[in-house]
Scaffold this active site. Sequence first.
Site, PDB file in Angstrom:
ATOM      1  N   ASP A 152     -35.305  -1.594  15.107  1.00 14.70           N
ATOM      2  CA  ASP A 152     -34.016  -1.649  15.797  1.00 14.70           C
ATOM      3  C   ASP A 152     -33.988  -0.804  17.067  1.00 14.70           C
ATOM      4  OD1 ASP A 152     -32.773  -3.429  14.109  1.00 14.70           O
ATOM      5  OD2 ASP A 152     -32.000  -1.878  12.777  1.00 14.70           O
TER       6      ASP A 152
ATOM      7  N   GLY B  84     -25.949  -8.969  10.539  1.00 16.75           N
ATOM      8  CA  GLY B  84     -26.957  -9.602   9.717  1.00 16.75           C
ATOM      9  C   GLY B  84     -27.222  -8.820   8.441  1.00 16.75           C
TER      10      GLY B  84
ATOM     11  N   LYS C  54     -33.042 -11.117  16.348  1.00 14.84           N
ATOM     12  CA  LYS C  54     -31.981 -10.117  16.179  1.00 14.84           C
ATOM     13  C   LYS C  54     -30.690 -10.667  16.789  1.00 14.84           C
ATOM     14  CE  LYS C  54     -34.103  -6.680  14.067  1.00 14.84           C
ATOM     15  NZ  LYS C  54     -33.575  -6.088  12.814  1.00 14.84           N
TER      16      LYS C  54
ATOM     17  N   SER D 240     -26.719   1.572   8.543  1.00 16.99           N
ATOM     18  CA  SER D 240     -27.369   1.042   7.341  1.00 16.99           C
ATOM     19  C   SER D 240     -26.844   1.728   6.077  1.00 16.99           C
ATOM     20  CB  SER D 240     -28.887   1.236   7.437  1.00 16.99           C
ATOM     21  OG  SER D 240     -29.435   0.485   8.483  1.00 16.99           O
TER      22      SER D 240
END
Length: 436
Positions: free
Chosen positions: A316, A95, A343, A23
């Site tokens: 996650d 995504g 997901k 991230s």
Amino acid sequence: MIDYVTQPGGKLIGRVRVPGDKSISHRAVMLGSLAEGETRVTGLLDGEDVLSTLAAFRVMGVRAEGPEQGSLVIHGAGLHGLKTPQSALDMGNSGTAMRLMAGILAGQNFDSELIGDESLSKRPMKRVADPLCRMGAVIQAAEGDRPPLRIKGGQKLRGIEYHMPVASAQVKSSLLLAGLYAQGETVITEPAPTRDHTERMLRGFGYDVQTKGARISLRGDGKLKACHIDVPADISSATFFLVGASIAPGSDLVLEHVGINPTRIGVINILKLMGANIELLNPREVGGEPVADIRVRAAKLHGIRIPGDQVPLAIDEFPAIFIAAACAEGETVLTGAHELRVKESDRIAVMAQGLKHLGIDARETPDGILIKGGRLQGSEIDSHGDHRIAMSFAMAGLVSAGPVTVRDCKNVDTSFPGFAPLAKRAGLSIEVQGGR
């Protein structure tokens, strides 16, 4: 096709450092490309997802050197310096990349198109496209509001006040990035806390972001100033080792330099509630992000009802948490996690199916799962090309009664290049079959 075959037995021992946080790596590439000056990134995850993001900015004229051993130098183009891409921008399997890039591209003066692989092309984009269109963006999606996304340039964006119906760091981040190009103030209110890497990093690049409780706001027409970013190890990647060391008798493992951002430590909180022996060592702050070494030792786990406030903080990590639940005494119940169904795969359905193959009583609910702990059997598991499911079931082999074969593991490289060799060094008996 790449498969993992893990043999029963073994324990996780020693010290390991998992790759950089995905991230944070995505956001470092994005904001570094939009900043003025030279941004240096260390500890970058050079998995396929992040490389797709970097490749997209290179197509739009951003110069970058690396990544080499986690180091990357980005020569920022400034907020208004990107060039018209001559082809569609391929986000691969990510995504995060597609949704955040939609926010950035909504503010450009050129048309663009975002595409992805077969898995990403099935994932819904309406929840990010709708609020962006409220800001003045013009976005056309494929049938079912799925990729590809075609974004019309030259639109005048305006700040909006948006109450998010579902907690999502990706939607929040996309709107904040669009807000950099919007007239006036963009205000977002979250229904529950989500990862705040975007807000932290924007401040690191010198941009004023205000946070008051669940309300996050910024004003458009500012500037991003280049800086140095040291990416901590990814807690999502560390999770597989946290679970493996918790369930394998005799394990004693230290995970080095792991990001412990309060909006990301749901997995630690949940495992501790289940009885895990987890200790944070040498807590410190690096580049605005809290970091620590994490020691985890084998423990007797018990089933729990997972608190609703922890679900967004561990969204996650649930595939690995489900493995812990399968090894725990009693029943573990998860609700309020419908997000898992959209997901890289339907993670509720795929994990339930896989656990049943291992002899575990796992029952799906519309927004969660009930798992009754038991003795794991050996079996063959289809990961459905989902990297987190592949790594989770690989760790299950530590305590299974027979070998566990996990099919279709190629996408592990999107988030954790080198997973199998690192796991093997730590003590997992794993063999990679197929591929090169």
